[in-house]
Scaffold this active site. Structure first.
Site, short mmCIF file in Angstrom:
data_model
loop_
_atom_site.label_atom_id
_atom_site.label_comp_id
_atom_site.label_asym_id
_atom_site.label_seq_id
_atom_site.Cartn_x
_atom_site.Cartn_y
_atom_site.Cartn_z
N LYS A 113 0.85 -1.19 0.00
CA LYS A 113 0.00 0.00 0.00
C LYS A 113 0.89 1.25 0.00
CE LYS A 113 -3.74 0.31 2.43
NZ LYS A 113 -4.80 0.53 1.46
N THR A 115 0.45 4.10 1.39
CA THR A 115 0.57 4.76 2.69
C THR A 115 1.82 4.29 3.41
OG1 THR A 115 -1.82 4.99 2.86
CG2 THR A 115 -0.58 5.14 4.91
N ALA A 117 4.39 2.60 1.91
CA ALA A 117 5.55 2.84 1.03
C ALA A 117 6.08 4.26 1.21
CB ALA A 117 5.16 2.60 -0.42
N ARG A 118 5.20 5.21 1.44
CA ARG A 118 5.62 6.61 1.64
C ARG A 118 6.34 6.81 2.96
NH1 ARG A 118 1.11 9.98 -1.58
NH2 ARG A 118 0.63 8.30 -3.04
N THR A 137 1.16 -15.13 4.28
CA THR A 137 2.31 -14.65 5.05
C THR A 137 2.93 -13.51 4.26
OG1 THR A 137 2.73 -16.78 6.10
CG2 THR A 137 4.58 -15.26 5.97
N LEU A 138 3.06 -12.36 4.91
CA LEU A 138 3.51 -11.14 4.26
C LEU A 138 4.84 -10.69 4.84
CD1 LEU A 138 0.02 -9.51 4.56
CD2 LEU A 138 1.05 -10.27 2.42
N GLU A 139 5.69 -10.11 4.00
CA GLU A 139 6.98 -9.61 4.44
C GLU A 139 7.03 -8.11 4.23
OE1 GLU A 139 10.93 -8.05 3.88
OE2 GLU A 139 9.97 -8.86 2.10
N GLN A 158 -2.54 -4.52 -1.01
CA GLN A 158 -3.70 -4.59 -1.90
C GLN A 158 -3.57 -5.82 -2.77
OE1 GLN A 158 -4.30 -1.75 -5.15
NE2 GLN A 158 -6.49 -1.82 -4.70
N TYR A 171 -2.07 -24.93 -7.84
CA TYR A 171 -1.28 -25.08 -6.62
C TYR A 171 -1.86 -26.21 -5.77
CZ TYR A 171 1.71 -23.57 -2.80
OH TYR A 171 2.67 -23.51 -1.83
#
Length: 189
Positions: A113, A115, A117-118, A137-139, A158, A171
């Site tokens: 997102k 927001t 990244a800024r 799972t997000l990094e 997103q 998968y």
């Protein structure tokens, strides 16, 4: 042969109500409990996923080497919290609040997102293949020389959805190693 195309809000809603996203927020939410939040929910051509309150913050206190083939769990600290601080030039793993069941003819791409990244927090671009299901799972990398804060239960990435023909092997068909994951999942071989 049908061309793959990005899905609009109405089609994402249809698939979500058929079980693709749970829990599902039918609109873009910008305030919760009378407070501003980082937006989450259904948007024009995507869905803003939320982080749960489970985090793995990477640290160098044990001088461990991050090796995907021989992962050393001493390289992170587990935290359960609604807010987390990611140290400078470090990163964290989190999981999505939502559980996803991707249809066999849909490909999903998770993007950071703006927001975050800024603020120098970058999310790894993550593909969710046809037939995959689980918590994502997000990094998140803190690219700044300053500590950076992230919030659970608010938007973090997103999702963009692309629908086309079913591939020969999904998968789920190949029983991928991350199928059905729950919680923050570490690298597997």
């Amino acid at each position: 042969m049908t061309a793959m195309s990005i899905l609009p809000d109405w089609r994402i809603r249809e698939l979500a109500l058929a079980g693709m996203i749970d829990p599902f927020e039918d609109r873009l939410v910008r305030t919760a409990e009378n407070q501003q939040v980082i937006s989450y929910g259904l948007s024009s051509f995507g869905y803003d996923l939320r982080c749960a309150d489970e985090w793995k913050i990477f640290t160098n206190v044990n001088s461990a080497i991050v090796d995907p083939k021989h992962f050393d769990e001493r390289s992170f600290v587990d935290i359960t919290a609604s807010e987390v601080i990611i140290p400078p030039n470090s990163f964290a793993l989190a999981r999505s609040l939502e559980y996803l069941k991707i249809p066999d003819n849909v490909m999903v791409v998770a993007l950071g997102k703006s927001t975050y990244a800024r603020c120098g927090l970058v999310a790894n671009v993550t593909p969710l293949e046809p037939g995959w299901e689980g918590h994502v799972t997000l990094e998140f990398s803190n690219t700044t020389p300053l500590p950076a804060k992230m919030y659970a239960f608010e938007g973090c990435v997103q999702l963009l959805f692309f629908e086309g023909e079913r591939p020969e092997v999904t998968y789920g068909d190949r029983k991928g190693k991350y199928q059905g994951q729950r919680g923050v999942t570490l690298p597997k071989m």
